[in-house]
Design a protein around this motif. Sequence first.
Motif, mmCIF file in Angstrom:
data_model
loop_
_atom_site.group_PDB
_atom_site.id
_atom_site.type_symbol
_atom_site.label_atom_id
_atom_site.label_comp_id
_atom_site.label_asym_id
_atom_site.label_seq_id
_atom_site.Cartn_x
_atom_site.Cartn_y
_atom_site.Cartn_z
ATOM 1 N N TYR A 1 -4.380 15.708 9.462
ATOM 2 C CA TYR A 1 -4.840 14.457 10.053
ATOM 3 C C TYR A 1 -3.818 13.374 9.737
ATOM 4 O O TYR A 1 -3.754 12.893 8.597
ATOM 5 N N PRO A 2 -2.986 12.988 10.705
ATOM 6 C CA PRO A 2 -1.876 12.066 10.423
ATOM 7 C C PRO A 2 -2.345 10.674 10.017
ATOM 8 O O PRO A 2 -3.356 10.172 10.504
ATOM 9 N N GLY A 3 -1.575 10.075 9.123
ATOM 10 C CA GLY A 3 -1.841 8.719 8.685
ATOM 11 C C GLY A 3 -0.768 7.769 9.183
ATOM 12 O O GLY A 3 -0.670 7.497 10.380
ATOM 13 N N SER A 4 0.071 7.289 8.272
ATOM 14 C CA SER A 4 1.074 6.283 8.622
ATOM 15 C C SER A 4 2.244 6.873 9.409
ATOM 16 O O SER A 4 2.701 7.988 9.139
ATOM 17 N N VAL A 5 2.710 6.085 10.374
ATOM 18 C CA VAL A 5 3.821 6.481 11.249
ATOM 19 C C VAL A 5 4.639 5.233 11.581
ATOM 20 O O VAL A 5 4.260 4.115 11.260
ATOM 21 N N PHE A 6 5.757 5.448 12.250
ATOM 22 C CA PHE A 6 6.452 4.378 12.972
ATOM 23 C C PHE A 6 6.067 4.513 14.428
ATOM 24 O O PHE A 6 6.159 5.612 15.001
ATOM 25 N N ALA B 1 6.263 -0.889 14.555
ATOM 26 C CA ALA B 1 5.179 -1.044 13.592
ATOM 27 C C ALA B 1 5.170 0.132 12.632
ATOM 28 O O ALA B 1 5.369 1.276 13.038
ATOM 29 N N SER B 2 4.976 -0.170 11.361
ATOM 30 C CA SER B 2 4.704 0.845 10.366
ATOM 31 C C SER B 2 3.197 0.784 10.162
ATOM 32 O O SER B 2 2.680 -0.042 9.416
ATOM 33 N N GLY B 3 2.496 1.644 10.898
ATOM 34 C CA GLY B 3 1.040 1.601 10.920
ATOM 35 C C GLY B 3 0.471 3.001 11.051
ATOM 36 O O GLY B 3 1.189 3.992 10.860
ATOM 37 N N TYR B 4 -0.795 3.097 11.423
ATOM 38 C CA TYR B 4 -1.443 4.407 11.520
ATOM 39 C C TYR B 4 -1.353 4.957 12.946
ATOM 40 O O TYR B 4 -1.420 4.205 13.924
ATOM 41 N N TYR B 5 -1.229 6.271 12.997
ATOM 42 C CA TYR B 5 -1.085 6.943 14.290
ATOM 43 C C TYR B 5 -2.258 6.678 15.222
ATOM 44 O O TYR B 5 -2.068 6.534 16.452
ATOM 45 N N LEU C 1 0.838 -1.201 0.000
ATOM 46 C CA LEU C 1 0.000 0.000 0.000
ATOM 47 C C LEU C 1 0.873 1.251 0.000
ATOM 48 O O LEU C 1 1.894 1.318 0.688
ATOM 49 N N LEU C 2 0.437 2.262 -0.726
ATOM 50 C CA LEU C 2 1.255 3.468 -0.876
ATOM 51 C C LEU C 2 1.464 4.218 0.431
ATOM 52 O O LEU C 2 2.452 4.930 0.582
ATOM 53 N N VAL C 3 0.553 4.062 1.369
ATOM 54 C CA VAL C 3 0.709 4.771 2.643
ATOM 55 C C VAL C 3 1.975 4.323 3.374
ATOM 56 O O VAL C 3 2.515 5.060 4.206
ATOM 57 N N TYR C 4 2.449 3.111 3.072
ATOM 58 C CA TYR C 4 3.653 2.593 3.724
ATOM 59 C C TYR C 4 4.865 2.598 2.799
ATOM 60 O O TYR C 4 5.906 2.023 3.120
ATOM 61 N N LEU C 5 4.737 3.257 1.646
ATOM 62 C CA LEU C 5 5.825 3.301 0.672
ATOM 63 C C LEU C 5 7.155 3.776 1.268
ATOM 64 O O LEU C 5 8.197 3.189 0.974
ATOM 65 N N LEU D 1 -1.678 12.775 5.646
ATOM 66 C CA LEU D 1 -3.085 12.541 5.337
ATOM 67 C C LEU D 1 -3.376 11.054 5.498
ATOM 68 O O LEU D 1 -2.483 10.221 5.298
ATOM 69 N N PRO D 2 -4.629 10.677 5.799
ATOM 70 C CA PRO D 2 -4.955 9.258 5.973
ATOM 71 C C PRO D 2 -4.890 8.457 4.670
ATOM 72 O O PRO D 2 -4.626 7.262 4.678
ATOM 73 N N SER D 3 -5.169 9.122 3.547
ATOM 74 C CA SER D 3 -5.071 8.498 2.217
ATOM 75 C C SER D 3 -5.979 7.283 2.045
ATOM 76 O O SER D 3 -5.588 6.272 1.450
ATOM 77 N N VAL D 4 -7.183 7.351 2.576
ATOM 78 C CA VAL D 4 -8.168 6.279 2.403
ATOM 79 C C VAL D 4 -9.416 6.867 1.750
ATOM 80 O O VAL D 4 -9.655 8.076 1.807
ATOM 81 N N ALA D 5 -10.208 5.990 1.137
ATOM 82 C CA ALA D 5 -11.453 6.437 0.517
ATOM 83 C C ALA D 5 -12.500 5.342 0.632
ATOM 84 O O ALA D 5 -12.178 4.150 0.596
ATOM 85 N N LEU D 6 -13.751 5.759 0.784
ATOM 86 C CA LEU D 6 -14.880 4.832 0.844
ATOM 87 C C LEU D 6 -15.484 4.740 -0.551
ATOM 88 O O LEU D 6 -16.042 5.705 -1.071
ATOM 89 N N VAL D 7 -15.336 3.568 -1.153
ATOM 90 C CA VAL D 7 -15.679 3.375 -2.566
ATOM 91 C C VAL D 7 -16.830 2.380 -2.698
ATOM 92 O O VAL D 7 -16.846 1.342 -2.024
#
Length: 336
Positions: free
Chosen positions: A224-229, A84-88, A39-43, A110-116
């Motif tokens: 709004y923070p997304g991915s972090v260590f 962990a490389s995950g969300y804050y 996933l790009l959020v963890y690129l 940014l969280p970089s998610v979408a409801l599709v």
Amino acid sequence: MKRLLTVALAALVLTGCAQQSNPLESDTKVTIGIGGQPLLVYLPTTLADRLGYYRDEGLQVNLQDLKSGSNAVQAVQGGSVDVASGYYDHTVQLQAKGRRVTSFVTMGRLPSVALVVSPHSSRKITSISDLKGANVGVTAPGSSTDFFLKYLLVKHGMAASDAHTLAVGGDASAVAAMQQGKVDAAVMVDPSISLLQKRAGELRILADARTSAGVKQEFGVDSYPGSVFYASQDWLAHNGDTSRKLAKAVVRALQWIHQHSATEIAQAMPAEYAGGDPGVYVTAIDRAKESFSADGVMPADGAKAAYTVLSEFNSEVAKAKIDLSSTYSNDYLPAR
């Protein structure tokens, strides 16, 4: 005797040279669990490895793809990974449960998610209110995609449990679930969204937090923070130098992202992450570039926004006395 001493000293010198010539023997080993590595959020996590930035810091890093954020949480708590490389937002959720973890470098601003909406859903879904009783995919229960869904349901006057959540993963499995109509909608992350759009055509997106404008619309905030260590506070206390080296490597990767084209970034990543469509992968990266932090800093208002959102649907968080200042730290980042 003099000859023996000379030979012995020479042997010691040669042994010392041999040890210095093998940097692996002095490298610090670190295991990082990733909540969905393609996933790009963890690129940035993988990119720092591909560019050799961890090794530059004297770190021997083992990256483990754990498929979802909730799995990364469990791995950190269980001690099978160091970081962990995950969300804050998981750091806030865990503190409400009495477990202390701290994020120490922010990759996603940014969280970089979408409801599709699934193009093959048997239901007519034109708004979030139409999701009541629907099957909605998330990467896994308890993941940040699950949090996003629950927040949106409550925000639109429903209960957090009004939609049936199904674990569909985040990459190819999520695309397949949407294409096959196994779910009516899903909270997705790129490149999966872009791959689905290429195959299915124009998609109906009910909520989009992949851009600054989208975050403002959905959460009413600019940050709004997304991915972090993140890691346990105990591990950080005993591995401060290692944490600083990890943060430095990731910040270098973030800077590299902003200094290079999407094509160059895609070429630096594992080819299989493109999901069989390199062109779509490049397009998705180009769109995602604005979501990455430039310096790894966690903004205080961003942390507060995450707490506020979690409080909307998570009664455990709402009732707990959360010390936000202990859920993140900018002290491990390189001097700015």
